[in-house]
Design an enzyme around this catalytic site. Sequence first.
Site, PDB file in Angstrom:
ATOM      1  N   GLY A  11       0.772  -1.243   0.000  1.00  0.00           N
ATOM      2  CA  GLY A  11       0.000   0.000   0.000  1.00  0.00           C
ATOM      3  C   GLY A  11       0.797   1.285   0.000  1.00  0.00           C
ATOM      4  N   SER A  17       1.789   8.157   2.244  1.00  0.00           N
ATOM      5  CA  SER A  17       1.034   6.924   2.504  1.00  0.00           C
ATOM      6  C   SER A  17       1.223   6.448   3.943  1.00  0.00           C
ATOM      7  CB  SER A  17       1.506   5.800   1.584  1.00  0.00           C
ATOM      8  OG  SER A  17       1.264   6.120   0.237  1.00  0.00           O
ATOM      9  N   ILE A  18       0.143   5.972   4.542  1.00  0.00           N
ATOM     10  CA  ILE A  18       0.233   5.374   5.881  1.00  0.00           C
ATOM     11  C   ILE A  18       1.209   4.190   5.836  1.00  0.00           C
ATOM     12  CG2 ILE A  18      -1.053   4.083   7.630  1.00  0.00           C
ATOM     13  CD1 ILE A  18      -3.475   5.889   6.990  1.00  0.00           C
ATOM     14  N   VAL A  63      -3.733  -6.887  -6.086  1.00  0.00           N
ATOM     15  CA  VAL A  63      -4.411  -7.959  -5.336  1.00  0.00           C
ATOM     16  C   VAL A  63      -5.604  -8.555  -6.083  1.00  0.00           C
ATOM     17  CG1 VAL A  63      -3.649  -7.229  -3.040  1.00  0.00           C
ATOM     18  CG2 VAL A  63      -5.807  -6.325  -3.972  1.00  0.00           C
ATOM     19  N   ILE A  90      -4.224  -1.178   2.146  1.00  0.00           N
ATOM     20  CA  ILE A  90      -4.817  -1.116   0.814  1.00  0.00           C
ATOM     21  C   ILE A  90      -6.318  -0.879   0.934  1.00  0.00           C
ATOM     22  CG2 ILE A  90      -5.390  -2.536  -1.209  1.00  0.00           C
ATOM     23  CD1 ILE A  90      -2.956  -4.210  -0.694  1.00  0.00           C
ATOM     24  N   ALA A  93     -12.378   2.322  -3.461  1.00  0.00           N
ATOM     25  CA  ALA A  93     -13.784   2.337  -3.869  1.00  0.00           C
ATOM     26  C   ALA A  93     -13.891   3.357  -5.000  1.00  0.00           C
ATOM     27  CB  ALA A  93     -14.689   2.742  -2.711  1.00  0.00           C
ATOM     28  N   TYR A 153     -18.625   8.291   3.620  1.00  0.00           N
ATOM     29  CA  TYR A 153     -17.705   7.141   3.673  1.00  0.00           C
ATOM     30  C   TYR A 153     -18.384   5.908   3.063  1.00  0.00           C
ATOM     31  CZ  TYR A 153     -13.540   4.650   5.276  1.00  0.00           C
ATOM     32  OH  TYR A 153     -12.369   3.932   5.327  1.00  0.00           O
ATOM     33  N   LYS A 160     -14.881  -1.681   5.554  1.00  0.00           N
ATOM     34  CA  LYS A 160     -14.046  -1.687   6.764  1.00  0.00           C
ATOM     35  C   LYS A 160     -14.690  -2.537   7.872  1.00  0.00           C
ATOM     36  CE  LYS A 160     -10.571   0.994   5.458  1.00  0.00           C
ATOM     37  NZ  LYS A 160      -9.258   0.416   5.117  1.00  0.00           N
ATOM     38  N   ILE A 189      -6.355  11.202   7.844  1.00  0.00           N
ATOM     39  CA  ILE A 189      -5.031  11.758   7.538  1.00  0.00           C
ATOM     40  C   ILE A 189      -5.059  12.215   6.089  1.00  0.00           C
ATOM     41  CG2 ILE A 189      -2.567  11.206   7.307  1.00  0.00           C
ATOM     42  CD1 ILE A 189      -2.963   9.047   9.459  1.00  0.00           C
TER      43      ILE A 189
END
Length: 253
Positions: A11, A17-18, A63, A90, A93, A153, A160, A189
């Site tokens: 990811g 990026s986180i 993936v 990762i 949507a 969201y 999630k 973030i």
Amino acid sequence: MLENKTGMIFGVANQRSIAWACAQACAAQGAKLAFTYQGERLKENVEKLTKDLEGALVVPCDVTNQADVDAAFQTVEKEFGKLDFLIHSIAFAPKEALDGEFVMTSREAFTTALEISAFSLTQLALAATPLMKDGGSIVTMSYYGAEKVVQNYNVMGVAKAALESSVRYLAEDLGKQNIRVNAVSAGPINTLSARGVKNMGAMLKHIAEKSPLRRNVEAREVGNTALFLVSDLSSAITGETIYVDCGFNIIGV
Ligand code: 1JT
């Protein structure tokens, strides 16, 4: 803390990026890392970011393509011989699904969001398990919208929720092999993914005003929690979703 440990990080898209914050935290503790990137577009970014990390591997992995996943783990097995941890950061949507009413979500958007954002964790866990010979730790990223309604969201919240539930079922299955599975539920973030979100600025401001710590979360803080979860410091924690959100989720009214 992670000397002689090897990890795989999914990811990283760019320096915000986180996943990259997780990688930096782990690399600073001596971990040897393999990075995957999705699509040729991101290859150069990931190669540039990781060029100063000693022994880092960079492999393609979309993936939605099982052959990619198999090849990525084969490369890691060949180069590292074993795997101690995996960080899954990762999600996807279609843009139109993250706007307006959830009830309008198309079959296509629903399927895509759940496949990429939730199923991929189970897919990667299955592929990683044979390499986690001395046990291991798997960490994924979630968000509060899994649990409570967060405007816009939408289908990502449903994905999630599936992801957090998957964490619990995987934790039970893999616990026998001393493989732990946990999620970090990060506050919002300002990353590349978040950039596409309407009213992100207003949401960050709201959290800076209402969260117990009166500020937003930094990616570095999420990375440090991922480090804790992949390290032996968290050896009795599995199946958990840990909030790293400046306390926002505990507030009622
Ligand atoms: C995705 C995107 C997953 C943005 C994400 C995400 N997980 C958290 N964010 C930030 C976010 C997004 C929305 C939101 C609050 C936070 C975008 C690309 C697809 C995957 O709603 C208020 C929409």
